[in-house]
Each structure stands twice: as structure tokens, then as C-alpha cells.
Design an enzyme around this catalytic site. Structure first.
Site, short mmCIF file in Angstrom:
data_model
loop_
_atom_site.label_atom_id
_atom_site.label_comp_id
_atom_site.label_asym_id
_atom_site.label_seq_id
_atom_site.Cartn_x
_atom_site.Cartn_y
_atom_site.Cartn_z
N PRO A 136 1.71 1.01 1.14
CA PRO A 136 1.15 1.60 2.31
C PRO A 136 0.20 2.62 2.18
O PRO A 136 0.59 3.59 1.52
CB PRO A 136 2.19 1.79 3.31
CG PRO A 136 3.52 1.69 2.69
CD PRO A 136 3.22 1.62 1.31
N GLU A 137 -1.07 2.59 2.79
CA GLU A 137 -1.91 3.80 2.65
C GLU A 137 -1.90 4.59 3.83
O GLU A 137 -0.88 4.15 4.92
CB GLU A 137 -3.43 3.37 2.55
CG GLU A 137 -3.50 2.32 1.45
CD GLU A 137 -4.74 2.12 0.72
OE1 GLU A 137 -5.64 3.01 0.88
OE2 GLU A 137 -5.14 1.24 0.08
N LYS B 8 1.63 10.37 3.09
CA LYS B 8 2.34 9.11 3.31
C LYS B 8 3.83 9.52 3.70
O LYS B 8 4.94 8.93 3.30
CB LYS B 8 2.42 8.39 2.01
CG LYS B 8 0.95 7.93 1.66
CD LYS B 8 0.95 7.11 0.53
CE LYS B 8 -0.50 6.72 0.02
NZ LYS B 8 -0.79 6.11 -1.31
N ARG C 292 -4.31 1.81 -12.65
CA ARG C 292 -4.33 0.93 -11.66
C ARG C 292 -5.94 0.46 -11.79
O ARG C 292 -7.04 1.22 -11.94
CB ARG C 292 -4.17 1.99 -10.29
CG ARG C 292 -2.98 2.61 -10.50
CD ARG C 292 -1.94 2.58 -9.34
NE ARG C 292 -2.39 1.67 -8.11
CZ ARG C 292 -1.79 1.97 -6.79
NH1 ARG C 292 -1.81 3.26 -6.61
NH2 ARG C 292 -2.25 1.26 -5.87
#
Ligand SMILES: [Zn+2]
Length: 269
Positions: free
Chosen positions: A2-3, A52, A259
Site C-alpha cells: 500500500p502507498e 506508511k 524494482r
């Protein structure tokens, strides 16, 4: 993963339903049993988000720190609910009206005020936090000025800017026309400023709607944001091989630091 917008949105929605109410707190899975028991029957005073990280402050001054990590998931349901409690539920919080179910987090632990400060001070500025002790662009500049790693890798580092994940980093770099392979220390002040203001604007939109939409309506042939279709929401994330929505160049992808990143080779050079 999740961002940041997801985490702030979770905090806002959970505050609305759980804040100011005594909770029944338990750990069906058992791994958070002793922590959960410290706040069982206590009023949940406030939930706040930083990057986060989430902090649940209770009326007896106990604070629970939650980080969802890659696999963590919340489910917030009104009672009565048919939704089963899964056997890997780490923390189950129930009020008279609602139930919050947390499974698979990287962190779910009791912390004290000092530990909260330590977590917060390690984080870079968070685009969804309104007040900052120091100018956020200056903080970012000071944390980038010696670094030779590509800016595309640097902005996933939560110490530089808190809350960006893989989707936003690709989209924000596209929107400000910055090559993701630019060494971090070579990014000038005006680009950093643009990076910050775009992050604030896009994450706010994401927090309100619960989804990531970075395209301007005109670039996808729409007149209003609300008409943008699911497949038109992004400029480059996972669009390798497809034409750029603005210039028609073929969107490229490459690995940065393990990534993938996506970019338009014509506009981001
Ligand atoms: Zn382009």
C-alpha cells in the site's frame, strides 16, 4: 505494497468509526495477545498516520504501532457482520457498532512516546501531513545532496519522502519530466519543488478517492476526472511497449534497485 494515501485514508475512515469509543481488543492468532490485552476495554483516543506507519493512541496512554508491510490488510465492518474472523487475525478491535480486523502486518506492537518520535524522526516529509517542522523541500534536498543513486531509487527511500510506492514514483517522475536515472544529488531545487508539490496534489487526490489517478482528463480524451476509465488512470506504470499518452513515444521499463520503473524516454531525459 500500500502507498501512503491508503494508510492516511485508513486512518481517516477508522477515526470516523472507532475514535472516542471503548474497544474490545484481542488477538485471535495469539501473536499480539499481551499487547491487545493492554487496551482491552479502553477508549481509542486517536489514530494518526505518518508515511506508511499508523499509531493507535488509547486513553490509558498505550500506543499501538502498525505497519502493513507487503501483505498486511485491514477490514473494517459494521456489526453485525457475516465476515469471518480469519485465523491469522493479529488484532481484532470491536466497538459497539464496528469491527476492525487486521491480518498479516509487518508490525503490530505496543510502543512508547519515545519510540513514536524515533520512528517519525527517521521518516522524510510526508506529503499528506499538513504541518512540517522544517521546509519539506529543504529536508529532501539535505537527504539527497550526497547521494549518487538514481532519483528513481531515492524517492522510494522513506527517509527522503514518506509514503511513495512504486506507482506514485513512476507517475510523479513522469509528470515533472525527470529521468528516473538522474543521480539524486544532481536534481536541482526547482525539480525537487515540483516533485514535492506533485506528490502533495496526487496523494491528496488518492486519499480522497481511494485510488491512484494521475492522468489529466484531456490527455485521455475526457472532459472530467470522473469520466476517466480504469485503464486510463496512469501515464506509465506497467505501460511498457505502449505509446505515451502525450507524445506517442514508447514507454520503457527497467529495473532500479530490484524494482521496476516505467518512463517516457522522450519527455524524461
Ligand atoms: Zn511522452
Amino acid at each position: 505494497m500500500p502507498e501512503g494515501h491508503t494508510i492516511h485514508r485508513a486512518a481517516r475512515l477508522q477515526n470516523k468509526r472507532l475514535r472516542g469509543r471503548p474497544v474490545q481488543s484481542e488477538s485471535p492468532q495469539g501473536r499480539f495477545a499481551s499487547g491487545a490485552s493492554l487496551v482491552d476495554g479502553i477508549e481509542l483516543a486517536k489514530i494518526s498516520a505518518n508515511g506508511k506507519h499508523l499509531f493507535y493512541e488509547f486513553a490509558n496512554d498505550v500506543i499501538v504501532h502498525v505497519h502493513l508491510g507487503l501483505f498486511g490488510k485491514f477490514r473494517l465492518r459494521s456489526l453485525p457482520t457475516e465476515d469471518p474472523v480469519s485465523e491469522n487475525c493479529r488484532w481484532l478491535v470491536t466497538t459497539a457498532n464496528d469491527r476492525l480486523h487486521l491480518a498479516g502486518p509487518t508490525a503490530c506492537e505496543v510502543v512508547d512516546g519515545e519510540q513514536v518520535d524515533a520512528i517519525r524522526s527517521r521518516l522524510g516529509p510526508d506529503p499528506l501531513v499538513k504541518r512540517h517542522r522544517r521546509d519539506p523541500v529543504e529536508t529532501m534536498a539535505s537527504r539527497l545532496h550526497r547521494r549518487t543513486i538514481p532519483i528513481g531509487a531515492a524517492i522510494l527511500d522513506q527517509k527522503v519522502i514518506a509514503g511513495l510506492g512504486n506507482v506514485y514514483r513512476a507517475e510523479i517522475l513522469y509528470r515533472i519530466g525527470l529521468d528516473p536515472f538522474t543521480p539524486a544529488r544532481e536534481v536541482d531545487q526547482s525539480k525537487l519543488h515540483a516533485l514535492w508539490t506533485e506528490s502533495v496534489r496526487l496523494l491528496r487526490l488518492g486519499e480522497r478517492s481511494g485510488r491512484i489517478v494521475t492522468t489529466d482528463p484531456a490527455d485521455v480524451g475526457r472532459t472530467r476526472r470522473s469520466n476517466i476509465k480504469a485503464q486510463e488512470r496512469l501515464y506509465c506504470y506497467k505501460r511498457q511497449g505502449e505509446p505515451c499518452r502525450r507524445c506517442g513515444s514508447i514507454i520503457r521499463t527497467a529495473d532500479i534497485d530490484g524494482r521496476n520503473i516505467w518512463w517516457c524516454p522522450a519527455e524524461q531525459s
